[in-house]
Design a protein around this motif. Structure first.
Motif, PDB file in Angstrom:
ATOM      1  N   SER A  16      -0.323  -6.471   1.474  1.00  0.00           N
ATOM      2  CA  SER A  16       0.908  -6.743   0.813  1.00  0.00           C
ATOM      3  C   SER A  16       1.704  -5.485   0.395  1.00  0.00           C
ATOM      4  O   SER A  16       2.864  -5.189   0.732  1.00  0.00           O
ATOM      5  N   VAL A  17       0.958  -4.400  -0.214  1.00  0.00           N
ATOM      6  CA  VAL A  17       1.396  -3.082  -0.428  1.00  0.00           C
ATOM      7  C   VAL A  17       2.112  -2.413   0.611  1.00  0.00           C
ATOM      8  O   VAL A  17       3.054  -1.859   0.556  1.00  0.00           O
ATOM      9  N   PHE A  20       5.078  -3.965   2.181  1.00  0.00           N
ATOM     10  CA  PHE A  20       6.046  -3.623   1.239  1.00  0.00           C
ATOM     11  C   PHE A  20       6.599  -2.391   1.790  1.00  0.00           C
ATOM     12  O   PHE A  20       8.003  -2.384   1.594  1.00  0.00           O
ATOM     13  N   ALA A  21       5.829  -1.472   1.802  1.00  0.00           N
ATOM     14  CA  ALA A  21       6.140   0.001   1.969  1.00  0.00           C
ATOM     15  C   ALA A  21       6.709  -0.010   3.282  1.00  0.00           C
ATOM     16  O   ALA A  21       7.756   0.674   3.515  1.00  0.00           O
ATOM     17  N   GLY A  23       8.619  -2.516   4.895  1.00  0.00           N
ATOM     18  CA  GLY A  23       9.682  -2.827   4.790  1.00  0.00           C
ATOM     19  C   GLY A  23      10.769  -2.109   4.173  1.00  0.00           C
ATOM     20  O   GLY A  23      11.818  -2.192   4.465  1.00  0.00           O
ATOM     21  N   PHE A  24      10.372  -1.446   3.194  1.00  0.00           N
ATOM     22  CA  PHE A  24      11.135  -0.538   2.411  1.00  0.00           C
ATOM     23  C   PHE A  24      11.599   0.462   3.330  1.00  0.00           C
ATOM     24  O   PHE A  24      12.759   0.669   3.327  1.00  0.00           O
ATOM     25  N   LEU A  84       3.039 -10.247  -1.365  1.00  0.00           N
ATOM     26  CA  LEU A  84       4.213  -9.730  -0.935  1.00  0.00           C
ATOM     27  C   LEU A  84       5.517 -10.119  -1.563  1.00  0.00           C
ATOM     28  O   LEU A  84       6.530  -9.646  -1.965  1.00  0.00           O
ATOM     29  N   ILE A  87       5.836  -9.277  -5.257  1.00  0.00           N
ATOM     30  CA  ILE A  87       6.258  -7.881  -5.150  1.00  0.00           C
ATOM     31  C   ILE A  87       7.898  -7.975  -5.068  1.00  0.00           C
ATOM     32  O   ILE A  87       8.497  -7.392  -5.596  1.00  0.00           O
ATOM     33  N   GLU A  88       8.215  -8.443  -3.866  1.00  0.00           N
ATOM     34  CA  GLU A  88       9.620  -8.652  -3.442  1.00  0.00           C
ATOM     35  C   GLU A  88      10.459  -9.190  -4.725  1.00  0.00           C
ATOM     36  O   GLU A  88      11.675  -8.827  -5.078  1.00  0.00           O
ATOM     37  N   SER A  89       9.945 -10.132  -5.312  1.00  0.00           N
ATOM     38  CA  SER A  89      10.614 -10.917  -6.312  1.00  0.00           C
ATOM     39  C   SER A  89      10.717 -10.210  -7.495  1.00  0.00           C
ATOM     40  O   SER A  89      12.008 -10.113  -8.056  1.00  0.00           O
ATOM     41  N   PHE A  91      10.858  -6.917  -7.541  1.00  0.00           N
ATOM     42  CA  PHE A  91      11.626  -5.719  -7.040  1.00  0.00           C
ATOM     43  C   PHE A  91      13.140  -6.273  -7.188  1.00  0.00           C
ATOM     44  O   PHE A  91      14.026  -5.480  -7.754  1.00  0.00           O
TER      45      PHE A  91
END
Length: 134
Positions: A16-17, A20-21, A23-24, A84, A87-89, A91
């Motif tokens: 997930s981390v 996220f990276a 996707g960022f 994920l 984390i997305e929520s 963020f």
């Protein structure tokens, strides 16, 4: 906690981390390059296969690297999706101050949102790798 549970939790957290990276980075590319060049809708459509393929490639690598069995790989994939989303929520809603309505619009496939498809593919990638490795 069993070794299997620890394995799933650690692999899902890592997945997930990294997702996220990825996707960022691709989100920044989309906003700074693709949307100004192609427009809003086309920029999202151009970014989607890039980010999704990258996340899936990492999921496949993770599954093979850790030697995950099919069940463990499936739990890792969907655990990674759940983490994920958390984390997305945090963020989007907490740090960026996005409204709940705007955040949920990212999941509306009727309006053309691609994010749910990417989440399904992300969830299945480690399992596909484990399945093909048997």
């Amino acid at each position: 906690m069993t070794d299997s549970t620890r394995t799933v939790l650690a692999a899902a957290a890592l997945y997930s981390v990294v997702a996220f990276a990825i996707g960022f980075v691709f989100g920044a590319l989309r906003q700074l390059v693709l949307i100004p060049w192609l427009g809003e809708r086309a920029g999202h459509w151009a970014e989607f296969p890039l980010v999704t393929a990258s996340i899936m490639a990492f999921g496949i690598w993770l599954s093979r690297r850790r030697g995950l069995g099919e069940t463990t790989a499936l739990l890792t994939g969907f655990g990674g999706v759940i983490a994920l989303l958390a984390i997305e929520s945090v963020f989007a809603l907490g740090l960026m101050g996005m409204s709940v309505e705007a955040f949920l619009s990212n999941f509306n496939i009727i309006e053309g949102a691609l994010f749910p498809y990417g989440l399904v593919l992300m969830g299945l990638a480690p399992w596909v790798a484990a399945r093909l490795s048997r």
